[in-house]
Design an enzyme around this catalytic site. Structure first.
Site, PDB file in Angstrom:
ATOM      1  N   SER A   1      77.100   0.359  -4.988  1.00 23.41           N
ATOM      2  CA  SER A   1      77.078  -0.137  -3.629  1.00 23.41           C
ATOM      3  C   SER A   1      78.388   0.173  -2.908  1.00 23.41           C
ATOM      4  O   SER A   1      79.342   0.711  -3.488  1.00 23.41           O
ATOM      5  CB  SER A   1      76.816  -1.647  -3.612  1.00 23.41           C
ATOM      6  OG  SER A   1      76.482  -2.084  -2.315  1.00 23.41           O
ATOM      7  N   VAL A   2      78.413  -0.155  -1.619  1.00 20.29           N
ATOM      8  CA  VAL A   2      79.580   0.115  -0.790  1.00 20.29           C
ATOM      9  C   VAL A   2      80.796  -0.670  -1.299  1.00 20.29           C
ATOM     10  O   VAL A   2      80.689  -1.844  -1.637  1.00 20.29           O
ATOM     11  CB  VAL A   2      79.288  -0.276   0.678  1.00 20.29           C
ATOM     12  CG1 VAL A   2      80.515  -0.053   1.548  1.00 20.29           C
ATOM     13  CG2 VAL A   2      78.102   0.512   1.200  1.00 20.29           C
ATOM     14  N   ASP A   3      81.932   0.015  -1.371  1.00 22.54           N
ATOM     15  CA  ASP A   3      83.209  -0.622  -1.702  1.00 22.54           C
ATOM     16  C   ASP A   3      83.244  -1.197  -3.111  1.00 22.54           C
ATOM     17  O   ASP A   3      83.941  -2.176  -3.378  1.00 22.54           O
ATOM     18  CB  ASP A   3      83.540  -1.722  -0.680  1.00 22.54           C
ATOM     19  CG  ASP A   3      85.028  -2.057  -0.662  1.00 22.54           C
ATOM     20  OD1 ASP A   3      85.830  -1.151  -0.938  1.00 22.54           O
ATOM     21  OD2 ASP A   3      85.375  -3.224  -0.411  1.00 22.54           O
TER      22      ASP A   3
ATOM     23  N   SER B   1      45.627  19.631  27.010  1.00 22.13           N
ATOM     24  CA  SER B   1      44.282  19.294  27.463  1.00 22.13           C
ATOM     25  C   SER B   1      44.181  19.634  28.956  1.00 22.13           C
ATOM     26  O   SER B   1      45.051  19.280  29.748  1.00 22.13           O
ATOM     27  CB  SER B   1      44.014  17.801  27.248  1.00 22.13           C
ATOM     28  OG  SER B   1      42.746  17.448  27.743  1.00 22.13           O
TER      29      SER B   1
ATOM     30  N   SER C   1      46.120  21.621  19.215  1.00 19.43           N
ATOM     31  CA  SER C   1      47.019  21.907  18.079  1.00 19.43           C
ATOM     32  C   SER C   1      48.482  21.806  18.513  1.00 19.43           C
ATOM     33  O   SER C   1      49.181  22.813  18.609  1.00 19.43           O
ATOM     34  CB  SER C   1      46.720  23.272  17.462  1.00 19.43           C
ATOM     35  OG  SER C   1      46.618  24.289  18.428  1.00 19.43           O
TER      36      SER C   1
END
Length: 645
Positions: free
Chosen positions: A41-43, A484, A556
């Protein structure tokens, strides 16, 4: 020592120094290499740990130390001359935030082994970078902050390491100095992690109490953790464990021979060899080999390297292999031992780690790169997504950023593979967006689907060429695309009438018409639109195989889907016809009243309003309906088609 006859002192000293250098170089040349990652994990102290390893292994020059000492003062290191994390966090953004963003690779060595270590980011948004670092690692050091215990990202990284096939895992409980080196804290974290590890299939790991900041249990056992020397613990410092753990290459050497071909080495007419890195096993001149997917066999005549021919080559070596026979072998082929080849298939169950900000679109075509093989592939709707916290299998329609899931995968041609659990090189792949060339997923093949092995092409005597000759025409697919109301159906109908009067054999597939039958089960979500186009593409291919000129009129909207259909067709037989009508003009026509409904919110996912239209980049034919009448457009299309035919 050499026999020194010259008694000149300078000569003796120079000779001894030269011998020491040769001996040193020889020792380092034959050291094994361990690739490992630090994650968590962080830090949790990943960069600090690597910095400490570099510092303790004397891999930092004096000028670097001076620069780092100055940088450490700027960031306010806690009473320490050097902030070891700064040795690794090279990006300015990393130093400013005190976090790792990109994967940083560093090299160091000890007396026993050479190391390449990848410092992987801890933030969830950079999980894709962590997967990159883990893909080639032999070992993972998963760090845990002793104050925080097992966190979500600890679980995610552990699951990814297990998924990617890293067998050697070190659980480094870091920052023990901040919990007074408490054995009770350490034991609780190990117990919590053990329960989680067992739930995801991690059979064993090595737990260590460390402090990257203070250097405890990094290169030598610390007096601050006397309890760590007991029988219940590993009782060795981290570096000693790294020096003695088994590396992946030694395991791969015992497997059957496999070498993906990187390129065909043909410097002149007298030499032809096939170059690549041996993935597993070993090979010698005189051994029988098989080339896949063709299945052709031959015998190895010689193994060539820059330093000369070899009597044997093993996993991890890059070599050029020559055959006694001239057989078909090219980039993407796999050379294997003749009597135990890998498998070939085109449908698989695979596990995915989704790495893109945009969600996975089931049915969309992506490039799949597996080793040196590159094919087009589509992913079905996921069977399930994995919750990394609970290991629950959750229902899912797609996969979002960092999601892990299982889905079926189909390639447009058979590829050579082995399950990832058996061979990481032939079982691991990446998916690449065809439009942006960005890597969107990392995947692992679990197994091929049974239907892939049981369904084979049936050879027929009357094929595309005979059907075309009977009709006296070259088959083609005219693929009309546009908004369309742009005029696709009107112009397509005119084109077919003109070709019919010229005794050409045609068939018109209109977007509205096929939704009454073939595609009546599909809606207008992005996934359904992709499946709509895929089905029409397959039908169009069958019709051109019958020798017909096929005309299709579909919005398409996605470039990737039009390219998917193009890839189904032989070169030169796909004509993308872009009916280029501005949205304002198409909406003003609105003969079906669809734009009005979309503007009122009564019609969702309508192209041009709340769903995008990706205009063709380089269509074969472009029709500007603001300057050209339908009749003129039809004439231009017919002239282009028959002129090229």
């Amino acid at each position: 020592m050499a026999d020194i006859e010259n008694t000149d002192p300078k000569y003796v000293v120079d000779t001894l120094i030269a011998e020491d250098i040769d001996e040193y170089l020889s020792q380092h040349e034959h050291k094994t290499m361990l690739r490992f990652i630090t994650c968590g994990s962080v830090d949790d102290g990943k960069s600090t740990l690597i910095g400490r390893l570099l510092y303790d292994s004397k891999m930092i020059f004096e000028d670097q130390l001076d620069a780092l000492a100055n940088d450490s003062k700027k960031v306010g290191t806690q009473g320490q001359d050097i902030d070891f994390a700064l040795l690794v966090d090279g990006l300015a953004a990393e130093r400013e935030q005190g976090i790792t963003i990109d994967v940083a690779y560093r090299f160091f060595n000890t007396e026993k082994r050479k190391f390449i270590v990848a410092d992987c980011p801890g933030h969830e948004q950079y999980t894709r970078n962590m997967v990159t670092g883990a893909s080639s690692a032999d070992l993972a050091v998963i760090l845990i902050d002793a104050r925080k215990g097992v966190l979500v990202q600890t679980r995610r990284h552990s699951y990814l390491c297990h998924l990617i096939g890293i067998k050697n895992i070190v659980l480094a409980v870091n920052k023990m100095d901040l919990v007074d080196y408490s054995q009770e804290v350490f034991d609780k974290i190990v117990a919590d992690y053990s329960e989680f590890a067992a739930s995801i299939g991690i059979e064993s790991f090595t737990a260590m109490p460390i402090s990257g900041f203070k250097g405890d249990n990094i290169t030598s056992l610390s007096e601050n953790t006397p309890w760590y020397k007991g029988d219940a613990y590993a009782g060795v410092p981290l570096v000693e464990h790294l020096e003695n753990v088994e590396v992946l290459s030694s395991v791969d050497a015992d497997k059957p021979f496999r070498m993906p071909v990187q390129w065909v080495n043909r410097p002149n007419l007298d030499f032809r060899g096939f170059s690549g890195q041996i993935a597993t096993g070993s090979v010698k001149p005189g051994e029988k080999i098989r080339v896949l997917p063709s299945g052709k066999t031959s015998t190895v005549s010689k193994i060539v390297t820059f330093d000369g021919d070899l009597d044997e080559a093993v996993a991890g070596q890059s070599v050029t292999i020559c055959f006694e026979d001239e057989i078909d072998c090219s980039r993407g082929s796999v050379i294997s031992v003749a009597d135990s080849p890998p498998q070939t298939a085109d449908q698989f169950e695979s596990t995915f780690v989704w790495l893109a900000d945009e969600a996975m679109v089931p049915g969309r075509a992506y490039w799949l790169k597996l080793g040196t093989q590159m094919v087009s592939a589509t992913v079905a709707e996921p069977k399930y997504e994995v919750n990394v916290n609970t290991m629950e299998k959750l229902a899912a329609k797609t996969l979002e950023l960092n999601a892990i899931g299982v889905a079926e995968l189909t390639t447009d041609k058979q590829i050579v593979f082995e399950p990832y659990a058996e061979n990481r090189q032939l079982g691991g792949f990446i998916l690449i967006d065809k439009m942006t060339n960005a890597t969107v997923a990392a995947g692992m093949i679990n197994f091929s689907l049974r239907r892939s092995q049981n369904v084979h092409w049936q050879a027929v005597d009357i094929g595309r060429r005979q059907h075309s000759a009977l009709k006296n025409q070259v088959p083609a697919l005219l693929w009309f695309t546009g908004l369309s109301g742009s005029g696709k159906s009107t112009i397509a109908n005119m084109v077919e009438k003109k070709l019919h009067r010229m005794n050409r054999h045609t068939f018109l597939l209109d977007g509205d018409n096929v939704r009454h039958g073939l595609n009546k089960d599909l809606g207008f979500t992005e996934a359904d639109r992709i499946e709509n186009i895929r089905r029409v593409g397959e039908v169009s291919k069958l019709m051109t195989d019958a020798g017909l000129i096929v005309i299709t009129a579909f919005i398409s909207p996605f470039q990737a889907d039009r390219e998917m259909v193009r890839s189904m067709m032989p070169e030169g037989e796909f004509f993308e016809v872009f009916i280029d009508t501005p949205l304002k003009v198409a909406e003003a026509r609105d003969v079906k009243g669809l734009y009005k409904k979309a503007r009122e919110g009564k019609l969702k996912n309508f192209t041009g309003i709340d769903s995008p239209y990706e205009a063709p980049r380089s269509p074969e034919i472009r029709i500007d309906t603001t300057t050209m009448s339908p009749e003129e457009a039809a004439d231009l299309i017919v002239d282009t088609l028959l002129g090229d035919a």
